[in-house]
Design a protein around this motif. Structure first.
Motif, PDB file in Angstrom:
ATOM      1  N   VAL A  11      34.466  25.576 -51.444  1.00  0.00           N
ATOM      2  CA  VAL A  11      34.097  24.160 -51.445  1.00  0.00           C
ATOM      3  C   VAL A  11      35.267  23.321 -51.955  1.00  0.00           C
ATOM      4  CG1 VAL A  11      32.614  22.434 -52.557  1.00  0.00           C
ATOM      5  CG2 VAL A  11      31.609  24.495 -51.566  1.00  0.00           C
ATOM      6  N   GLU A  12      35.900  23.748 -53.018  1.00  0.00           N
ATOM      7  CA  GLU A  12      37.054  23.011 -53.540  1.00  0.00           C
ATOM      8  C   GLU A  12      38.197  22.993 -52.535  1.00  0.00           C
ATOM      9  OE1 GLU A  12      37.071  21.027 -56.157  1.00  0.00           O
ATOM     10  OE2 GLU A  12      34.958  21.594 -56.326  1.00  0.00           O
ATOM     11  N   PHE A  13      38.429  24.128 -51.867  1.00  0.00           N
ATOM     12  CA  PHE A  13      39.460  24.203 -50.835  1.00  0.00           C
ATOM     13  C   PHE A  13      39.132  23.231 -49.698  1.00  0.00           C
ATOM     14  CE2 PHE A  13      41.195  25.889 -46.893  1.00  0.00           C
ATOM     15  CZ  PHE A  13      42.525  26.111 -47.231  1.00  0.00           C
ATOM     16  N   GLU A  25      32.093  28.562 -54.396  1.00  0.00           N
ATOM     17  CA  GLU A  25      32.626  27.486 -55.241  1.00  0.00           C
ATOM     18  C   GLU A  25      34.101  27.232 -54.926  1.00  0.00           C
ATOM     19  OE1 GLU A  25      29.906  27.866 -59.253  1.00  0.00           O
ATOM     20  OE2 GLU A  25      31.760  29.034 -59.117  1.00  0.00           O
ATOM     21  N   TRP A  26      34.876  28.304 -54.805  1.00  0.00           N
ATOM     22  CA  TRP A  26      36.291  28.163 -54.493  1.00  0.00           C
ATOM     23  C   TRP A  26      36.463  27.537 -53.106  1.00  0.00           C
ATOM     24  CZ3 TRP A  26      39.440  29.665 -50.595  1.00  0.00           C
ATOM     25  CH2 TRP A  26      40.817  29.483 -50.790  1.00  0.00           C
ATOM     26  N   TRP A  60      30.515  13.938 -48.904  1.00  0.00           N
ATOM     27  CA  TRP A  60      30.301  15.354 -49.198  1.00  0.00           C
ATOM     28  C   TRP A  60      28.846  15.699 -49.439  1.00  0.00           C
ATOM     29  CZ3 TRP A  60      32.950  19.518 -48.310  1.00  0.00           C
ATOM     30  CH2 TRP A  60      34.286  19.359 -47.970  1.00  0.00           C
ATOM     31  N   ARG A  90      31.556  19.572 -42.467  1.00  0.00           N
ATOM     32  CA  ARG A  90      31.433  18.198 -42.974  1.00  0.00           C
ATOM     33  C   ARG A  90      31.750  17.224 -41.855  1.00  0.00           C
ATOM     34  NH1 ARG A  90      35.478  14.821 -44.756  1.00  0.00           N
ATOM     35  NH2 ARG A  90      34.742  13.060 -45.963  1.00  0.00           N
ATOM     36  N   ARG A 108      37.236  20.577 -49.727  1.00  0.00           N
ATOM     37  CA  ARG A 108      37.324  19.163 -50.152  1.00  0.00           C
ATOM     38  C   ARG A 108      38.750  18.621 -49.976  1.00  0.00           C
ATOM     39  NH1 ARG A 108      33.396  16.703 -53.849  1.00  0.00           N
ATOM     40  NH2 ARG A 108      31.651  18.137 -54.034  1.00  0.00           N
ATOM     41  N   GLU A 109      39.729  19.478 -50.177  1.00  0.00           N
ATOM     42  CA  GLU A 109      41.112  19.033 -50.008  1.00  0.00           C
ATOM     43  C   GLU A 109      41.550  19.060 -48.552  1.00  0.00           C
ATOM     44  OE1 GLU A 109      44.042  20.555 -52.623  1.00  0.00           O
ATOM     45  OE2 GLU A 109      42.646  20.650 -54.313  1.00  0.00           O
ATOM     46  N   TYR A 110      41.006  20.001 -47.772  1.00  0.00           N
ATOM     47  CA  TYR A 110      41.470  20.185 -46.400  1.00  0.00           C
ATOM     48  C   TYR A 110      40.700  19.358 -45.374  1.00  0.00           C
ATOM     49  CZ  TYR A 110      43.049  22.445 -42.163  1.00  0.00           C
ATOM     50  OH  TYR A 110      43.566  22.686 -40.919  1.00  0.00           O
TER      51      TYR A 110
END
Length: 77
Positions: free
Chosen positions: A70-72, A67-68, A47, A41, A74-76
């Motif tokens: 991507v969520e990780f 999926e997991w 995003w 990114r 997004r936070e990092y």
């Protein structure tokens, strides 16, 4: 970092130094080979411009692992 997600073991391999990419290894329970992929990114873009690359020699990667990750990411990132 190592995580257990459902029946998978997911390991973060590292970042590109500018924290614009995270590499992941995923090994579903009972699988002989690991899947290897990265999420990228650009900081100045949202995003919607994020992308995933999969190593050519990689084993199959479960959608749930992506999926997991991507969520990780997004936070990092």
């Amino acid at each position: 970092m190592e995580f257990v997600v459902g029946d998978m073991e997911i390991t973060t391999v590292g970042t590109d130094g500018d924290d614009r990419a995270i590499e992941f290894l995923v090994r579903p329970e009972g699988a002989a080979e690991e899947g290897h992929f990265a999420i990228f990114r650009e900081h100045d873009e949202g995003w919607e411009s994020a992308r995933i690359t999969i190593a050519p020699e990689s084993a199959a990667i479960p959608v749930a692992a992506v999926e997991w990750a991507v969520e990780f990411a997004r936070e990092y990132l």
